[in-house]
Design an enzyme around this catalytic site. Structure first.
Site, PDB file in Angstrom:
ATOM      1  N   HIS A  16       8.864 -13.664 -30.630  1.00 62.86           N
ATOM      2  CA  HIS A  16       9.539 -13.021 -31.748  1.00 62.86           C
ATOM      3  C   HIS A  16       9.752 -11.540 -31.403  1.00 62.86           C
ATOM      4  O   HIS A  16       9.137 -11.015 -30.462  1.00 62.86           O
ATOM      5  CB  HIS A  16       8.732 -13.200 -33.036  1.00 62.86           C
ATOM      6  CG  HIS A  16       8.839 -14.614 -33.541  1.00 62.86           C
ATOM      7  ND1 HIS A  16       7.833 -15.247 -34.222  1.00 62.86           N
ATOM      8  CD2 HIS A  16       9.842 -15.517 -33.416  1.00 62.86           C
ATOM      9  CE1 HIS A  16       8.213 -16.488 -34.526  1.00 62.86           C
ATOM     10  NE2 HIS A  16       9.436 -16.664 -34.037  1.00 62.86           N
TER      11      HIS A  16
ATOM     12  N   GLY B 107      16.764 -17.997 -30.813  1.00 64.81           N
ATOM     13  CA  GLY B 107      15.914 -18.782 -31.712  1.00 64.81           C
ATOM     14  C   GLY B 107      16.516 -19.063 -33.083  1.00 64.81           C
ATOM     15  O   GLY B 107      16.637 -20.225 -33.493  1.00 64.81           O
TER      16      GLY B 107
ATOM     17  N   ASP C 139      14.966 -22.693 -30.608  1.00 65.94           N
ATOM     18  CA  ASP C 139      13.667 -23.393 -30.692  1.00 65.94           C
ATOM     19  C   ASP C 139      13.890 -24.903 -30.733  1.00 65.94           C
ATOM     20  O   ASP C 139      13.132 -25.670 -30.133  1.00 65.94           O
ATOM     21  CB  ASP C 139      12.919 -22.979 -31.978  1.00 65.94           C
ATOM     22  CG  ASP C 139      12.703 -21.486 -32.071  1.00 65.94           C
ATOM     23  OD1 ASP C 139      11.605 -21.023 -31.745  1.00 65.94           O
ATOM     24  OD2 ASP C 139      13.671 -20.778 -32.437  1.00 65.94           O
TER      25      ASP C 139
ATOM     26  N   ASP D 176       5.056 -13.736 -34.152  1.00 60.75           N
ATOM     27  CA  ASP D 176       4.744 -12.557 -34.974  1.00 60.75           C
ATOM     28  C   ASP D 176       4.094 -13.053 -36.270  1.00 60.75           C
ATOM     29  O   ASP D 176       4.764 -13.633 -37.122  1.00 60.75           O
ATOM     30  CB  ASP D 176       6.043 -11.797 -35.276  1.00 60.75           C
ATOM     31  CG  ASP D 176       5.756 -10.508 -36.042  1.00 60.75           C
ATOM     32  OD1 ASP D 176       4.626 -10.353 -36.556  1.00 60.75           O
ATOM     33  OD2 ASP D 176       6.675  -9.671 -36.103  1.00 60.75           O
TER      34      ASP D 176
ATOM     35  N   HIS E  86      14.223 -18.806 -39.615  1.00 60.33           N
ATOM     36  CA  HIS E  86      14.306 -20.178 -39.095  1.00 60.33           C
ATOM     37  C   HIS E  86      12.914 -20.806 -38.999  1.00 60.33           C
ATOM     38  O   HIS E  86      12.623 -21.566 -38.073  1.00 60.33           O
ATOM     39  CB  HIS E  86      15.006 -20.176 -37.729  1.00 60.33           C
ATOM     40  CG  HIS E  86      14.396 -19.234 -36.733  1.00 60.33           C
ATOM     41  ND1 HIS E  86      14.323 -17.867 -36.936  1.00 60.33           N
ATOM     42  CD2 HIS E  86      13.816 -19.453 -35.535  1.00 60.33           C
ATOM     43  CE1 HIS E  86      13.732 -17.292 -35.892  1.00 60.33           C
ATOM     44  NE2 HIS E  86      13.409 -18.254 -35.036  1.00 60.33           N
TER      45      HIS E  86
ATOM     46  N   ASP F 132      12.496 -24.438 -37.967  1.00 59.93           N
ATOM     47  CA  ASP F 132      12.674 -24.748 -36.538  1.00 59.93           C
ATOM     48  C   ASP F 132      11.381 -24.453 -35.771  1.00 59.93           C
ATOM     49  O   ASP F 132      10.983 -25.203 -34.874  1.00 59.93           O
ATOM     50  CB  ASP F 132      13.788 -23.887 -35.918  1.00 59.93           C
ATOM     51  CG  ASP F 132      15.153 -24.193 -36.516  1.00 59.93           C
ATOM     52  OD1 ASP F 132      15.197 -24.952 -37.503  1.00 59.93           O
ATOM     53  OD2 ASP F 132      16.152 -23.669 -35.996  1.00 59.93           O
TER      54      ASP F 132
ATOM     55  N   ARG G 278       5.093 -28.467 -33.922  1.00 59.13           N
ATOM     56  CA  ARG G 278       4.677 -29.838 -34.237  1.00 59.13           C
ATOM     57  C   ARG G 278       4.888 -30.768 -33.032  1.00 59.13           C
ATOM     58  O   ARG G 278       4.009 -31.536 -32.670  1.00 59.13           O
ATOM     59  CB  ARG G 278       5.450 -30.341 -35.461  1.00 59.13           C
ATOM     60  CG  ARG G 278       4.975 -31.683 -35.897  1.00 59.13           C
ATOM     61  CD  ARG G 278       5.574 -32.181 -37.198  1.00 59.13           C
ATOM     62  NE  ARG G 278       5.138 -33.542 -37.351  1.00 59.13           N
ATOM     63  CZ  ARG G 278       5.720 -34.573 -36.768  1.00 59.13           C
ATOM     64  NH1 ARG G 278       6.811 -34.391 -36.063  1.00 59.13           N
ATOM     65  NH2 ARG G 278       5.226 -35.786 -36.907  1.00 59.13           N
TER      66      ARG G 278
HETATM   67  O1  LIG Z   1      13.193 -16.420 -32.800  1.00 59.75           O
HETATM   68  C1  LIG Z   1      12.731 -16.822 -31.786  1.00 59.75           C
HETATM   69  C2  LIG Z   1      11.846 -17.981 -31.743  1.00 59.75           C
HETATM   70  O2  LIG Z   1      11.568 -18.553 -32.983  1.00 59.75           O
HETATM   71  C3  LIG Z   1      13.063 -16.161 -30.500  1.00 59.75           C
HETATM   72  O3  LIG Z   1      14.427 -16.212 -30.276  1.00 59.75           O
HETATM   73  P1  LIG Z   1      15.127 -15.146 -29.284  1.00 59.75           P
HETATM   74  O4  LIG Z   1      14.412 -15.243 -27.986  1.00 59.75           O
HETATM   75  O5  LIG Z   1      16.560 -15.604 -29.138  1.00 59.75           O
HETATM   76  O6  LIG Z   1      14.971 -13.813 -29.923  1.00 59.75           O
END
Ligand SMILES: O=C(CO)COP(=O)(O)O
Length: 424
Positions: free
Chosen positions: A10, A57, A62, A82, A89, A92, A98
Site C-alpha cells: 500500500h 491494486g 490484487d 497499511d 478496494h 479485493d 483468503r
Molecule cells: O493497492 C494495492 C494493493 O491492494 C497496491 O496497488 P499498487 O501497487 O498498484 O499501488
C-alpha cells in the site's frame, strides 16, 4: 510451472518494499516476480529486477494476483499492508488474503514476516528437472513419482517434461532464466547431452538420473549401478559432491560423450528403437556384429592445430567422456575427462577378424586402463579439430545420428560441473 513471488505494498509502505526488495535482490531474482502496478513500477525503477506488472491494486491488480495463486503459480506473497488506512478496494484485498489461506501459500503482510520468508527462501535449494518421459524401458510416470518422492523433501523441484516439440535443450535454457541452484537431466544419453548443451559454461551443476538404454555418460562417471539406479542417482545429487569435467561442441551441438564417425554411427542407426526396447544395450552389440560384414574403409582428413593428417579409417571416435564399453573410443585405454583435451581414436581394419581382434584389444585395454599399443589404432589428443571423410560418413553424436561429415569440434575445458559419487 513458473515459480512466482508476488510483491504488493500500500502507498505508505512503498518505500519499505522498495528497500526490502533491493536488500534481497539476489534471492528474489531467482524467482519470477509479479507485482501490482504501482508497486511494480517503483521496484523496477530502483532495482535491476524485472517484474511482471499487473493492473494497479485499486483497479483489479490484487484480483489478478489472486487468480495466479488459485492457478498454483505463486509460491509466496509479500503484501505490505497499511493497517491504519482503509482502502477503497478492501474486498479485493480480502479475496487475495483468503486465497492464500485456501491454497496454503506463504503470505507476509509485514516486514518482520517478509524477512523470515526470504530467509527461508535463501536456504532453499531450487532444482529444475528436465525429464524425458519416454526414455528407456521403464514406466515414465512411475519413475517420475519415485524421483519426486526422493528429492522433494530436500529441495524445491520444478519438473519440465520433454515433448516432440519441446527439446531438452530448450527446456533447460528456459529453466536457466530462473537461475536455479541446479539442473537435473533424466533420460538417456541424448537427453543428458542436450540439457548439458544449455548448462555448459554456466557454473550451474548438472545432476544426472539415467533412465536410457545405454547411459554411457552416467556409467563413465560412476553414477549408474544395476539395481536401484534412480535411487542411487538421487542420493548422489542430494549428497552434493561435484566434479568439473570438460565438454565440447561438435558442429555447434553439445558433445559430452563422443562423436563417432563411420562404424559406430552405422551401429547406432541399426540398433533401432524397437530393438533397443526389446534387447537394451545388447541391441548395440548385435547391430555391431551385423555391421562388421558391411563396413568399408574411408579416406579421412583431420586438421589438428593447423596441421592436416590423412588416414584410411574404418572408424574415428572423438571422445570427451566414454565408459570402457565405448570400445572404439579407447585409443590409449582410458578417456581422460578433465585434461582439457579430446581423445581422437582412429581405427583401421581391413578384415573382419582384424576388426574383432582390434576391438577386443581396445576393450581389454579400457577395462584395465592401459595403453594397448594396437597396430591398427592411432590415438591423438586435440583441443580443436576438423574432420572430413571421403565418401562422407555418418556421424553419431552422444548416441544420436546427426548427419554426415564434415565435422568441426571444439573442447570447452572444465566446461561442465556434474554431481558424481564422492571418491572413497
Ligand atoms: O493497492 C494495492 C494493493 O491492494 C497496491 O496497488 P499498487 O501497487 O498498484 O499501488
Amino acid at each position: 510451472m513458473a515459480r512466482k513471488i508476488a510483491l504488493i505494498a500500500h502507498d505508505r509502505k512503498k518505500d519499505d518494499i522498495v528497500a526490502f526488495v533491493s536488500r534481497h535482490a539476489p534471492v528474489l531474482s531467482r524467482y519470477h516476480l509479479i507485482a501490482t502496478g504501482t508497486t511494480g513500477e517503483r521496484i523496477e525503477t530502483s532495482s535491476n529486477l524485472s517484474i511482471e506488472r499487473m493492473e494497479s491494486g485499486p483497479i483489479g491488480g490484487d484480483t489478478q494476483i489472486a487468480a495466479q495463486i488459485v492457478a498454483g503459480e505463486v509460491v509466496g506473497v509479500i503484501f505490505l499492508i497499511d493497517p491504519l488506512y482503509a482502502q477503497p478496494h478492501e474486498p479485493d484485498i480480502q479475496a487475495l488474503l483468503r486465497v492464500c489461506n485456501v491454497h496454503n501459500v506463504a503470505l507476509a503482510t509485514n516486514l518482520a514476516t517478509a524477512e523470515a520468508f526470504v530467509a527461508s527462501l535463501a536456504n532453499s535449494v531450487v532444482a529444475h528437472l528436465i525429464y524425458n518421459p519416454v526414455s528407456g524401458q521403464g514406466d515414465g510416470q512411475q519413475e517420475l513419482d519415485l524421483i519426486k518422492e526422493l528429492l522433494e523433501p530436500h529441495l524445491h523441484l520444478e519438473v519440465h517434461l520433454t515433448t516432440p516439440d519441446l527439446s531438452p535443450q530448450q527446456l533447460a535454457e528456459n529453466a536457466l532464466t530462473d537461475r536455479p541452484d541446479l539442473i537435473i537431466a533424466s533420460g538417456g544419453d541424448g537427453t543428458v547431452s542436450a540439457v548439458a548443451g544449455a548448462v555448459i559454461g554456466t557454473d550451474i551443476p548438472l545432476g544426472v538420473i539415467p533412465r536410457g538404454t545405454a547411459n554411457a555418460f552416467a556409467m563413465a562417471l560412476g553414477i549408474t549401478q544395476q539395481l536401484n539406479q534412480i535411487r542411487r542417482a538421487c542420493e548422489i545429487i542430494l549428497a552434493g559432491y561435484t566434479r568439473i569435467i570438460d565438454a565440447a561442441f561438435c558442429n555447434d551441438l553439445p558433445l559430452i560423450l563422443l562423436a563417432g564417425v563411420g562404424y559406430e554411427a552405422e551401429i547406432i542407426e541399426k540398433a533401432d528403437r524397437e530393438a533397443k526396447n526389446r534387447w537394451g544395450s545388447l541391441a548395440y552389440i548385435m547391430a555391431g556384429w551385423q555391421q562388421l560384414n558391411e563396413h568399408m574403409l574411408f579416406d579421412a582428413e583431420i586438421e589438428l592445430e593447423g596441421e592436416i593428417r590423412q588416414f584410411q579409417a574404418g572408424a574415428i571416435t572423438v571422445a570427451n567422456v566414454a565408459p570402457p564399453t565405448s570400445v572404439l573410443a579407447q585409443g590409449i585405454g582410458e578417456v581422460i575427462v578433465d585434461d582439457g583435451l579430446l581423445d581422437v581414436t582412429i581405427t583401421t581394419a581391413a578384415t573382419k577378424l582384424q576388426a574383432v581382434t582390434t576391438m577386443l584389444g581396445m576393450l581389454g585395454g579400457a577395462l584395465i586402463k592401459t595403453n594397448t599399443e594396437l597396430e591398427n589404432v592411432v590415438h591423438l589428443k586435440a583441443k580443436k579439430l576438423r574432420l572430413a571423410a571421403q565418401p562422407p560418413q555418418k556421424v553419431v553424436l552422444d548416441g544420436e545420428i546427426i548427419g554426415t561429415t564434415p565435422l568441426e569440434i571444439r573442447c570447452i575445458p572444465q566446461g561442465l560441473k556434474v554431481f558424481v559419487p564422492k571418491p572413497i
